[in-house]
Design an enzyme around this catalytic site. Structure first.
Site, PDB file in Angstrom:
ATOM      1  N   LYS A 171       7.490  25.969  56.895  1.00  0.00           N
ATOM      2  CA  LYS A 171       8.378  26.165  58.051  1.00  0.00           C
ATOM      3  C   LYS A 171       9.502  27.108  57.655  1.00  0.00           C
ATOM      4  O   LYS A 171      10.228  26.853  56.703  1.00  0.00           O
ATOM      5  CB  LYS A 171       8.986  24.848  58.544  1.00  0.00           C
ATOM      6  CG  LYS A 171       9.738  25.065  59.856  1.00  0.00           C
ATOM      7  CD  LYS A 171      10.686  23.948  60.216  1.00  0.00           C
ATOM      8  CE  LYS A 171      12.068  24.112  59.655  1.00  0.00           C
ATOM      9  NZ  LYS A 171      12.856  25.268  60.163  1.00  0.00           N
ATOM     10  N   GLU A 246      14.847  20.013  46.306  1.00  0.00           N
ATOM     11  CA  GLU A 246      15.768  20.994  45.714  1.00  0.00           C
ATOM     12  C   GLU A 246      16.975  21.068  46.626  1.00  0.00           C
ATOM     13  O   GLU A 246      16.927  21.707  47.677  1.00  0.00           O
ATOM     14  CB  GLU A 246      15.087  22.367  45.616  1.00  0.00           C
ATOM     15  CG  GLU A 246      13.945  22.432  44.631  1.00  0.00           C
ATOM     16  CD  GLU A 246      14.403  22.453  43.180  1.00  0.00           C
ATOM     17  OE1 GLU A 246      15.614  22.351  42.923  1.00  0.00           O
ATOM     18  OE2 GLU A 246      13.528  22.547  42.301  1.00  0.00           O
ATOM     19  N   CYS A 280      22.787  27.649  46.069  1.00  0.00           N
ATOM     20  CA  CYS A 280      22.856  26.250  45.653  1.00  0.00           C
ATOM     21  C   CYS A 280      23.407  26.121  44.243  1.00  0.00           C
ATOM     22  O   CYS A 280      24.095  25.162  43.919  1.00  0.00           O
ATOM     23  CB  CYS A 280      21.475  25.623  45.731  1.00  0.00           C
ATOM     24  SG  CYS A 280      20.238  26.591  44.874  1.00  0.00           S
ATOM     25  N   GLU A 376      30.374  20.801  48.194  1.00  0.00           N
ATOM     26  CA  GLU A 376      29.735  22.116  48.138  1.00  0.00           C
ATOM     27  C   GLU A 376      30.362  22.985  49.225  1.00  0.00           C
ATOM     28  O   GLU A 376      30.351  22.614  50.395  1.00  0.00           O
ATOM     29  CB  GLU A 376      28.227  21.949  48.383  1.00  0.00           C
ATOM     30  CG  GLU A 376      27.465  23.240  48.270  1.00  0.00           C
ATOM     31  CD  GLU A 376      25.965  23.055  48.503  1.00  0.00           C
ATOM     32  OE1 GLU A 376      25.592  22.363  49.457  1.00  0.00           O
ATOM     33  OE2 GLU A 376      25.179  23.615  47.712  1.00  0.00           O
TER      34      GLU A 376
HETATM   35  P1  NAD Z   1      19.436  22.429  55.879  1.00  0.00           P
HETATM   36  O1  NAD Z   1      19.123  21.172  55.167  1.00  0.00           O
HETATM   37  O2  NAD Z   1      20.286  22.362  57.086  1.00  0.00           O
HETATM   38  O3  NAD Z   1      18.101  23.166  56.340  1.00  0.00           O
HETATM   39  C1  NAD Z   1      17.077  23.514  55.424  1.00  0.00           C
HETATM   40  C2  NAD Z   1      15.771  23.574  56.167  1.00  0.00           C
HETATM   41  O4  NAD Z   1      15.449  22.265  56.622  1.00  0.00           O
HETATM   42  C3  NAD Z   1      15.775  24.461  57.413  1.00  0.00           C
HETATM   43  O5  NAD Z   1      14.534  25.126  57.501  1.00  0.00           O
HETATM   44  C4  NAD Z   1      15.919  23.454  58.542  1.00  0.00           C
HETATM   45  O6  NAD Z   1      15.371  23.904  59.759  1.00  0.00           O
HETATM   46  C5  NAD Z   1      15.119  22.277  57.999  1.00  0.00           C
HETATM   47  N1  NAD Z   1      15.461  20.985  58.552  1.00  0.00           N
HETATM   48  C6  NAD Z   1      16.658  20.558  59.030  1.00  0.00           C
HETATM   49  N2  NAD Z   1      16.563  19.268  59.446  1.00  0.00           N
HETATM   50  C7  NAD Z   1      15.288  18.878  59.214  1.00  0.00           C
HETATM   51  C8  NAD Z   1      14.592  17.662  59.415  1.00  0.00           C
HETATM   52  N3  NAD Z   1      15.194  16.584  59.939  1.00  0.00           N
HETATM   53  N4  NAD Z   1      13.289  17.594  59.059  1.00  0.00           N
HETATM   54  C9  NAD Z   1      12.674  18.661  58.499  1.00  0.00           C
HETATM   55  N5  NAD Z   1      13.278  19.853  58.308  1.00  0.00           N
HETATM   56  C10 NAD Z   1      14.577  19.958  58.643  1.00  0.00           C
HETATM   57  O7  NAD Z   1      20.059  23.393  54.788  1.00  0.00           O
HETATM   58  P2  NAD Z   1      20.638  24.869  55.014  1.00  0.00           P
HETATM   59  O8  NAD Z   1      21.988  24.754  55.612  1.00  0.00           O
HETATM   60  O9  NAD Z   1      19.610  25.693  55.710  1.00  0.00           O
HETATM   61  O10 NAD Z   1      20.710  25.379  53.509  1.00  0.00           O
HETATM   62  C11 NAD Z   1      21.815  25.166  52.708  1.00  0.00           C
HETATM   63  C12 NAD Z   1      21.587  24.022  51.744  1.00  0.00           C
HETATM   64  O11 NAD Z   1      20.421  24.263  50.955  1.00  0.00           O
HETATM   65  C13 NAD Z   1      22.712  23.918  50.743  1.00  0.00           C
HETATM   66  O12 NAD Z   1      23.091  22.574  50.564  1.00  0.00           O
HETATM   67  C14 NAD Z   1      22.104  24.477  49.459  1.00  0.00           C
HETATM   68  O13 NAD Z   1      22.714  24.012  48.300  1.00  0.00           O
HETATM   69  C15 NAD Z   1      20.686  24.060  49.573  1.00  0.00           C
HETATM   70  N6  NAD Z   1      19.819  24.911  48.749  1.00  0.00           N
HETATM   71  C16 NAD Z   1      19.224  24.380  47.631  1.00  0.00           C
HETATM   72  C17 NAD Z   1      18.444  25.184  46.795  1.00  0.00           C
HETATM   73  C18 NAD Z   1      17.798  24.641  45.547  1.00  0.00           C
HETATM   74  O14 NAD Z   1      16.843  25.231  45.051  1.00  0.00           O
HETATM   75  N7  NAD Z   1      18.279  23.541  44.985  1.00  0.00           N
HETATM   76  C19 NAD Z   1      18.244  26.521  47.120  1.00  0.00           C
HETATM   77  C20 NAD Z   1      18.856  27.019  48.251  1.00  0.00           C
HETATM   78  C21 NAD Z   1      19.634  26.201  49.066  1.00  0.00           C
END
Ligand code: NAD
Length: 474
Positions: A171, A246, A280, A376
């Protein structure tokens, strides 16, 4: 451009659409088609059909190796086109967007090279038995990625998953789905078996939930925020689906008194301001020995104020945040720091121009209890804290619920490595923030998640072990 679904080898634009915005201007630059539950079901069924057909696992494993090397070549061919689209939808500098496609190609080469080396072992049980293990894919694997590195993060789990023989539904993030669509177009043009990789777009709450709750999904890889990760784990717990998480971070670097200031400042520039801090594994806190604090703070301020700020296509040093909401969040958190008594030696506010730009921000007088030192920020903001002893520095660095990465700077190798050993994080950088590559395992402890991506360790997540124990008829 329209971000469409790719299901069972066919592109589809069935569904409602929303606009994709250029965060550097606020203007619409494309659309994304939203997948409803029915579309997600089609994608999962296509992946399951591919898995059951044995299209990936039936031929000799060298087939996946050559498929993935073709894919790496196909990614390189679309790098210029894809980088411009990724730059415009995510706001990131054009050269970083190019780097993300290059990294994507590297993932396919790296894991492609492992596809024919996933061997089991034989286990001695005495002369009456013959026993061995087979490493096999889970089947249908669901991958959900965020908007900050949509191409690189998608490629890292797609490549490891495919090398292991899984069939995948990914997705895309609703805020930045276009570059990932270009990536999947490239993979599709490399003779990908129908259903081996499927792409759906849409909101997390609808498309994402439909995907991870689907009864045919046997494995989940999630990259994103802690609250979403927690929600996904609750859903996965219902069917006991193995999951890789992650999540976020609040990572700290420790600067010993003998550190080279230029080295630290260069690491601050990449650690804090790369991708406007929307990383992240960003360097969010810098713990500096008292004797070096003021000199380093001055040097960091000078570097921050010299950063060229602009639209990603101009390839500047600092680019906008992804959305108006994200800018509000980052600015509010920075304001809370000022209210709590921190000093912004530079920045602290949004920039008054079109798009979602935040000033490069550096705080001093930060106490460990402040929100800017605990939460964060996901923006271009650094908190500087002082320490006197190594024990104090290690305790401050580890005083977080996260544990993604950490860093140490210093010339005394014994002290630097001893400090690195005590840091509770999945990856520790010494004298260069973001040292490492696709080859080095990455992932967190605590709220930062579990499982590993990148490196050979990632393959363990994408495989399961079957043991075959034979009683010989002697
Ligand atoms: P988010 O959790 O809001 O969204 C991430 C993804 O999850 C999006 O595609 C979103 O549409 C989907 N999503 C949201 N709710 C969902 C649900 N209930 N069920 C299934 N999918 C769902 O995060 P974001 O704001 O897009 O990204 C930022 C976050 O990601 C930060 O906290 C960052 O630290 C983290 N991040 C972690 C890594 C890593 O490798 N550890 C890498 C990049 C970003």
């Amino acid at each position: 451009m329209i971000a469409r679904h790719f299901i069972g080898g066919r592109w589809s634009d069935a569904g409602a659409r929303i606009e994709v915005e250029d965060p550097g201007t606020g203007e619409a630059i494309g659309e994304v088609v939203l997948a409803d539950g029915e579309t997600v079901d089609e994608a999962v069924m296509a992946a399951d059909a591919c898995h059951r057909s044995g299209a990936l696992t039936g031929p000799r494993p060298a087939y996946r190796l050559s498929l993935m090397l073709r894919m790496a070549g196909a990614i390189r061919e679309v790098t210029e086109q894809g980088a411009e689209i990724l730059c415009r939808e995510s706001g990131k500098p054009l050269s970083d967007a190019r780097g993300e496609f290059e990294e994507a190609a590297r993932y396919f080469e790296y894991y492609g090279g492992m596809a024919d080396k996933l061997e089991g072992r034989s286990i001695p049980l005495g002369e009456n038995y013959f026993d061995w293990t087979v490493r096999e894919p889970h089947g249908v694997s669901a991958h959900v990625v965020p908007w900050n590195f949509p191409v690189g993060l998608a490629a890292r789990s797609l490549a490891a998953g495919l090398a292991a023989g899984n069939c995948i539904v990914i997705k895309s993030p609703e805020l930045a789905p276009l570059g990932l669509t270009v990536l999947v177009e490239a993979l599709a043009n490399a003779d990908l078996p129908a259903g081996a990789i499927n792409l759906v777009s849409g909101y997390g709450r609808e498309t994402g939930e439909a995907l991870i709750r689907h009864p045919m999904v046997r494995h989940i890889v999630f990259t994103g925020s802690v609250p979403t990760g927690r929600a996904i784990l609750h859903a996965a717990a219902e069917r006991i689906v193995p999951s890789v998480m992650e999540l976020g971070g609040k990572s700290a670097g420790i600067v010993h008194a003998d550190a080279d200031i230029d080295t630290v400042v260069a690491s601050v520039e990449s650690g804090v301001f790369f991708n406007a801090g929307q990383v992240c594994s960003a360097m969010s806190r810098l713990l500096v020995h008292d004797s070096l604090h003021d000199e380093l703070a001055h040097a960091i301020r000078q570097r921050a104020e010299a950063l060229r700020i602009g639209h990603g296509l101009e390839d500047p040093d600092l680019t906008p945040l992804i959305s108006a909401d994200q800018l509000d969040r980052v600015e509010q958190l920075c304001s809370s720091g000022l209210r709590d008594g921190a000093t912004a030696i530079t920045g602290g506010q949004r920039i008054d121009r079109a798009g979602h730009f935040m000033q490069p921000t550096v705080f001093t007088d930060v106490r460990a209890s402040m929100a800017i030192a605990k939460e964060e920020i996901f923006g271009p903001a650094l908190s500087l804290l002082r320490f006197r002893t190594t024990d104090e520095a290690v305790a401050m660095a580890n005083d977080t619920d996260y544990g993604l990465v950490a860093g140490v700077f210093g010339r005394d190798l014994d002290r630097t490595l001893d400090t690195a050993r005590q840091l509770d994080a999945g990856q520790v950088f010494v004298n260069e923030w973001f040292a490492g590559g696709v080859e080095t395992p990455f992932g967190g402890t605590g709220l930062s998640g579990y499982g590993r991506e990148k490196g050979l360790e990632a393959l363990d997540n994408h495989l399961r072990t079957r043991n075959i124990a034979v009683r010989l008829n002697r």
